[in-house]
Design an enzyme around this catalytic site. Structure first.
Site, PDB file in Angstrom:
ATOM      1  N   ARG A 137      48.280  38.906  65.404  1.00  0.00           N
ATOM      2  CA  ARG A 137      48.857  37.447  65.916  1.00  0.00           C
ATOM      3  C   ARG A 137      48.892  37.060  67.157  1.00  0.00           C
ATOM      4  O   ARG A 137      49.341  37.946  67.941  1.00  0.00           O
ATOM      5  CB  ARG A 137      50.204  36.823  65.201  1.00  0.00           C
ATOM      6  CG  ARG A 137      50.332  37.354  63.295  1.00  0.00           C
ATOM      7  CD  ARG A 137      50.861  36.501  62.942  1.00  0.00           C
ATOM      8  NE  ARG A 137      51.456  37.322  61.551  1.00  0.00           N
ATOM      9  CZ  ARG A 137      51.951  38.052  61.002  1.00  0.00           C
ATOM     10  NH1 ARG A 137      52.594  39.320  61.700  1.00  0.00           N
ATOM     11  NH2 ARG A 137      52.292  38.407  59.612  1.00  0.00           N
ATOM     12  N   LYS A 164      56.950  38.334  62.294  1.00  0.00           N
ATOM     13  CA  LYS A 164      57.158  37.835  62.231  1.00  0.00           C
ATOM     14  C   LYS A 164      58.831  38.162  61.346  1.00  0.00           C
ATOM     15  O   LYS A 164      58.720  39.446  60.790  1.00  0.00           O
ATOM     16  CB  LYS A 164      56.636  36.745  61.322  1.00  0.00           C
ATOM     17  CG  LYS A 164      55.796  36.029  61.561  1.00  0.00           C
ATOM     18  CD  LYS A 164      54.648  35.230  60.392  1.00  0.00           C
ATOM     19  CE  LYS A 164      54.153  33.747  60.954  1.00  0.00           C
ATOM     20  NZ  LYS A 164      53.230  33.123  59.761  1.00  0.00           N
ATOM     21  N   HIS A 218      43.855  33.700  65.599  1.00  0.00           N
ATOM     22  CA  HIS A 218      43.689  34.052  64.449  1.00  0.00           C
ATOM     23  C   HIS A 218      42.104  34.335  63.601  1.00  0.00           C
ATOM     24  O   HIS A 218      41.744  34.788  62.624  1.00  0.00           O
ATOM     25  CB  HIS A 218      44.109  32.523  63.776  1.00  0.00           C
ATOM     26  CG  HIS A 218      44.878  33.022  62.268  1.00  0.00           C
ATOM     27  ND1 HIS A 218      46.000  33.175  62.785  1.00  0.00           N
ATOM     28  CD2 HIS A 218      44.612  32.817  61.112  1.00  0.00           C
ATOM     29  CE1 HIS A 218      46.522  33.901  61.131  1.00  0.00           C
ATOM     30  NE2 HIS A 218      45.620  33.077  60.588  1.00  0.00           N
ATOM     31  N   ARG A 221      41.693  37.699  63.816  1.00  0.00           N
ATOM     32  CA  ARG A 221      42.550  38.578  62.837  1.00  0.00           C
ATOM     33  C   ARG A 221      41.890  38.310  61.499  1.00  0.00           C
ATOM     34  O   ARG A 221      41.506  39.758  60.914  1.00  0.00           O
ATOM     35  CB  ARG A 221      44.132  37.538  63.054  1.00  0.00           C
ATOM     36  CG  ARG A 221      44.997  38.478  62.151  1.00  0.00           C
ATOM     37  CD  ARG A 221      46.095  37.675  62.373  1.00  0.00           C
ATOM     38  NE  ARG A 221      47.445  38.234  61.402  1.00  0.00           N
ATOM     39  CZ  ARG A 221      48.454  38.965  61.164  1.00  0.00           C
ATOM     40  NH1 ARG A 221      48.121  40.121  62.020  1.00  0.00           N
ATOM     41  NH2 ARG A 221      48.844  39.229  60.163  1.00  0.00           N
ATOM     42  N   HIS A 244      51.212  41.685  55.953  1.00  0.00           N
ATOM     43  CA  HIS A 244      51.573  40.826  55.062  1.00  0.00           C
ATOM     44  C   HIS A 244      52.752  41.351  54.200  1.00  0.00           C
ATOM     45  O   HIS A 244      52.334  42.318  54.051  1.00  0.00           O
ATOM     46  CB  HIS A 244      50.712  39.936  54.695  1.00  0.00           C
ATOM     47  CG  HIS A 244      49.530  39.838  55.693  1.00  0.00           C
ATOM     48  ND1 HIS A 244      47.771  39.994  55.147  1.00  0.00           N
ATOM     49  CD2 HIS A 244      49.380  38.616  56.340  1.00  0.00           C
ATOM     50  CE1 HIS A 244      47.459  38.656  56.053  1.00  0.00           C
ATOM     51  NE2 HIS A 244      48.427  37.905  56.551  1.00  0.00           N
ATOM     52  N   TYR A 253      42.426  36.349  54.394  1.00  0.00           N
ATOM     53  CA  TYR A 253      41.921  36.873  55.819  1.00  0.00           C
ATOM     54  C   TYR A 253      40.474  37.699  55.283  1.00  0.00           C
ATOM     55  O   TYR A 253      40.133  37.851  56.656  1.00  0.00           O
ATOM     56  CB  TYR A 253      42.688  37.322  56.313  1.00  0.00           C
ATOM     57  CG  TYR A 253      44.172  36.732  56.896  1.00  0.00           C
ATOM     58  CD1 TYR A 253      44.612  36.144  58.120  1.00  0.00           C
ATOM     59  CD2 TYR A 253      45.011  36.010  56.076  1.00  0.00           C
ATOM     60  CE1 TYR A 253      45.310  36.513  59.562  1.00  0.00           C
ATOM     61  CE2 TYR A 253      45.954  35.779  56.763  1.00  0.00           C
ATOM     62  CZ  TYR A 253      46.257  35.571  57.698  1.00  0.00           C
ATOM     63  OH  TYR A 253      47.307  34.355  58.123  1.00  0.00           O
TER      64      TYR A 253
END
Length: 273
Positions: A137, A164, A218, A221, A244, A253
């Protein structure tokens, strides 16, 4: 922005820090509130009504995901203020929920990536290569440090990404690229003013400019996810590489290769006369 906005946002940021919210989350949430304050400079943050907030996030030029992100920040900020007794009613409480848009994989094409690499500076090229080779990211890219390179010898090299919620993961990289990273001076690869490194939005703007209109960090990604899936057709492996929590997210994705769909369709029809 009026001083009242700065005072309240700073107090909220202290609370988020105490709650161990990641730097990237705190930066994004406070950015949203600073923007709200900049657009209402003469109004105290606690004088805004539910209608004011509704009109603000209801602007037609915003995408669904942008609207969802700003709504989340408003809900957290005003929820905190209400719980702390700084405001008697929560104007964000009744903001309507926003269903996520049905996303489709959009991997950056090879030609776009190669053109960008050809015209990039050394720093820009490093950004593009890390994104393309790890699926990071933009916030993870911003935080890459030379100490994040791990492994070597028989195990091969991996790059540790800080994702994250404080979660980390190791993404394998090839020896040649590892040598490039080993040759760099110790420290953050992209120094800046956010705890020593560039901010995620700043990195995103740089990458978008290099790639050209319509392409972002993105989409690199998405490109990594699609290419990784095409190797083994292993969605769980791609899920781990992307960091994820759910494979359903990874599927968004991953662009399924045309040959896979063709084989599936022809196989299903093979017993029909």
């Amino acid at each position: 922005m009026a001083p009242a906005w700065t005072t309240e946002i700073d107090a909220w940021n202290v609370w988020m820090t105490a709650a161990d919210r990641p730097d990237t989350t705190r930066y994004l949430r406070t950015y949203h509130l600073r923007r709200l304050g900049a657009e209402h400079p003469l109004t105290h943050p606690y004088e805004l009504t539910a209608e004011d907030l509704l009109l603000w996030i209801g602007r037609p030029e915003w995408s669904t995901e942008t609207r969802r992100s700003y709504r989340a920040s408003l809900r957290v900020f005003y929820g905190w203020a209400h719980a702390e007794g700084r405001i008697t009613t929560n104007p964000a409480y009744g903001l309507p929920s926003i269903r996520p848009a049905r996303a489709m994989p959009r991997p950056a094409p090879t030609a776009v990536v190669n053109d960008a690499l050809a015209g990039a500076t050394i720093r820009e090229r490093l950004m593009l290569l890390i994104l393309a080779k790890t699926g990071a990211r933009r916030g993870e890219l911003a935080q890459v440090h030379t100490r994040d390179l791990e492994g070597g010898l028989s195990d091969g090299w991996s790059l540790r990404l800080h994702g994250k919620g404080g979660k980390q993961r190791l993404v394998p990289i090839d020896d040649q690229f590892a040598e490039v990273l080993l040759s760099l001076d110790p420290g953050y690869l992209f120094p800046g003013g956010i705890n020593g490194h560039l901010s995620a939005p700043h990195v995103g703007r740089i990458v978008s400019r290099i790639l050209g209109p319509g392409w972002t960090a993105h989409t690199l990604r998405h490109r990594f996810a699609t290419a990784a899936y095409a190797v083994e057709r292993d969605l769980r492996a791609v899920q781990e590489l992307l960091g994820h929590a759910k494979p359903e997210t990874t599927a968004v994705y991953t662009l399924i290769p045309d040959d896979s769909k063709r084989r599936a369709a022809l196989g299903a029809a093979s017993d029909v006369a």
